[in-house]
Motif scaffolding. Structure first.
Motif, PDB file in Angstrom:
ATOM      1  N   LEU A  68       1.686 -14.135  -9.061  1.00 29.36           N
ATOM      2  CA  LEU A  68       1.902 -15.001  -8.062  1.00 29.36           C
ATOM      3  C   LEU A  68       1.441 -14.561  -6.456  1.00 29.36           C
ATOM      4  N   ASP A  69       1.181 -15.543  -5.729  1.00 26.51           N
ATOM      5  CA  ASP A  69       1.163 -15.076  -4.270  1.00 26.51           C
ATOM      6  C   ASP A  69       2.411 -14.481  -3.788  1.00 26.51           C
ATOM      7  N   TRP A  70       2.193 -13.625  -2.936  1.00 24.61           N
ATOM      8  CA  TRP A  70       3.341 -12.809  -2.156  1.00 24.61           C
ATOM      9  C   TRP A  70       4.279 -13.890  -1.695  1.00 24.61           C
ATOM     10  N   CYS A  71       3.952 -15.017  -0.977  1.00 25.57           N
ATOM     11  CA  CYS A  71       4.544 -15.851  -0.371  1.00 25.57           C
ATOM     12  C   CYS A  71       5.606 -16.549  -1.401  1.00 25.57           C
ATOM     13  N   LEU A  72       4.887 -17.213  -2.411  1.00 29.89           N
ATOM     14  CA  LEU A  72       5.681 -17.757  -3.566  1.00 29.89           C
ATOM     15  C   LEU A  72       6.539 -16.808  -4.014  1.00 29.89           C
ATOM     16  N   VAL A  73       6.351 -15.460  -4.290  1.00 31.19           N
ATOM     17  CA  VAL A  73       7.299 -14.584  -4.850  1.00 31.19           C
ATOM     18  C   VAL A  73       8.493 -14.376  -3.879  1.00 31.19           C
ATOM     19  N   GLN A  74       8.351 -14.357  -2.585  1.00 23.61           N
ATOM     20  CA  GLN A  74       9.607 -14.311  -1.908  1.00 23.61           C
ATOM     21  C   GLN A  74      10.299 -15.699  -1.871  1.00 23.61           C
ATOM     22  N   LYS A  75       9.541 -16.990  -1.868  1.00 21.14           N
ATOM     23  CA  LYS A  75      10.159 -18.051  -1.930  1.00 21.14           C
ATOM     24  C   LYS A  75      11.125 -18.059  -3.075  1.00 21.14           C
TER      25      LYS A  75
END
Length: 446
Positions: A68-75
């Protein structure tokens, strides 16, 4: 010095009952808390820490494997796991060396160390846990609320245990007071009982055993009251039946020609009349009115009354420039001192010393004689009714009734004083006589 637990126990029944309940409650609270901390809480805390470590590892793998994209992982971490994951700059290996203080941080450190063996560091505040970890590719730092480690559960458990224990103790105290109230009423009723007045018994309530105690006390007091009334009436009849023939015999003796036998008979009659009067005075203890009196005035009156005694000589030392005011009955106090003087006159050889002096908040009257004295073995028995001592201390004239000192002690106790026998000098500047030393101690009224 032997140890006894009864000296440290509370004095009232209510406090002892409270102690009986409080100790088991305290023990249960400590035992349950210990079991919870040692087993349940530790097990739950370790499971929560392992869960957080697994969540962090899952998020790191998603980012490193580019799933997953890093932003999606953080979310995902914030919405599903309540973990705020960020990339951190590279740190020196010494940054990861630290000593964990609290047990929850230790559990989390161990869980993360098993999954991230290259480096782990944890910092904890009251509300947030910060953790730095090192993987093969990156350095990460994540933040999660402290409540996830079970902090709120532990606090709520402690609050609930404290509140429930407090409520239990309050309910127990209220119930105990309800059960003890009848005993208090019976105690107050019993305390106000006097030979001349028995108050009305309060309503008997409470448990069956308490009601039986109340009924038994009422029957016992009624029986004692009946016995006292019967004794009082018997003494009145006895005094009337004895004094009348004695007075008639005494009158008839006065018309007989003087002789040694007649004189001895008159002395015996006077002694019998005195015995009847003293016995009635000792048995029938009536209430007397109290007032503020000057004890020195009582002694001056007795000094004038005993001024013309042929023998022995009485030396009066009544003190000066001091207020000897006490609360009591003047007639009773005069009778008490006169009985002490009569006792000294009976046994003295030549001299009697009467000394009055103050001592702190009390006054002390010391009556000494130069008679045979009182043996140490019987000094506590001479105030018993009808006690006459041994043959070594025998009165010179008429036999004693053995009630004079008993009546004197009763009067002194009624005035909250003390009557005792001492074998030391009452005042250092006055030499002590060789006979009995009777001390009469009374409290002053300021």
């Amino acid at each position: 010095m032997s140890f006894s637990i009864r000296y440290y126990l509370p004095k009232t029944f209510l406090l002892r009952s409270f102690l009986i309940i409080f100790i088991p409650v305290l023990w249960m609270f400590v035992a349950s808390g210990t079991i919870f901390l040692q087993r349940h809480w530790k097990y739950v805390a370790k499971s929560l820490c392992e869960n957080i470590a697994q969540n962090v590892r899952f998020l790191c793998k998603l980012e490193e494997q580019k799933v997953l994209d890093w932003c999606l992982v953080q979310k995902m971490g914030q919405e599903f796991f309540h973990i705020k994951l960020e990339k951190a700059p590279q740190f020196d290996i010494k940054f990861f060396h630290q000593n964990q203080k609290d047990s929850q941080s230790v559990f989390l450190y161990e869980a993360l160390k098993n999954l991230f063996p290259l480096g782990v560091r944890i910092d904890r505040t009251h509300s947030v846990i910060s953790a730095w970890i090192k993987t093969d590719k990156n350095f990460y730092v994540f933040y999660t609320p402290t409540q996830r480690l079970g902090y709120r559960t532990l606090r709520l458990c402690g609050i609930w245990a404290s509140i429930s224990s407090t409520l239990f103790l309050i309910i127990a105290i209220v119930m105990m007071r309800q059960q003890i109230r009848p005993l208090r009423r019976l105690s107050e009723w019993f305390r106000h009982i006097t030979p001349d007045h028995i108050p009305e018994l309060p309503r008997i309530e409470g448990a069956r055993e308490i009601r039986r105690i109340g009924v038994g006390l009422r029957r016992m007091v009624q029986h004692l009251q009946y016995e006292f009334e019967q004794r009082h009436q018997f003494l009145l009849d006895l005094s009337h039946d004895l004094r009348t023939p004695l007075a008639r015999i005494k009158l008839q003796c006065q018309f007989l020609p003087p002789s040694k036998d007649v004189t001895a008979l008159q002395e015996d009659i006077d002694h019998m009349i005195s015995m009847v009067h003293q016995y009635l005075e000792f048995t029938i203890d009536k209430e007397s009115n109290e007032e503020i009196v000057n004890f020195q005035d009582i002694l001056f009156a007795l000094k004038q009354k005993n001024l013309y005694l042929p023998s022995p000589e009485i030396q009066w030392n009544l003190g000066k420039k001091f207020s000897y005011k006490i609360k009591g009955n003047s007639a009773d106090l005069q009778r008490c001192v006169q009985n002490l003087l009569d006792n000294a006159v009976k046994y003295a050889c030549n001299h009697i010393d009467v000394c009055l002096f103050p001592q702190e908040s009390k006054i002390i009257l010391c009556i000494q004689d130069d008679g045979p004295g009182i043996p140490q073995s019987i000094k506590t028995k001479i105030f018993n009714p009808f006690f006459k001592g041994d043959k070594s201390r025998t009165a010179k004239t008429i036999g004693s009734t053995g009630l004079g000192l008993a009546i004197a002690e009763r009067i002194v106790k009624k005035h909250k004083g003390e009557l005792c026998v001492l074998f030391t000098d009452c005042i250092e500047k006055n030499p002590a006589l060789s006979g009995a030393h009777i001390h009469m101690i009374l409290p002053l009224n300021f």
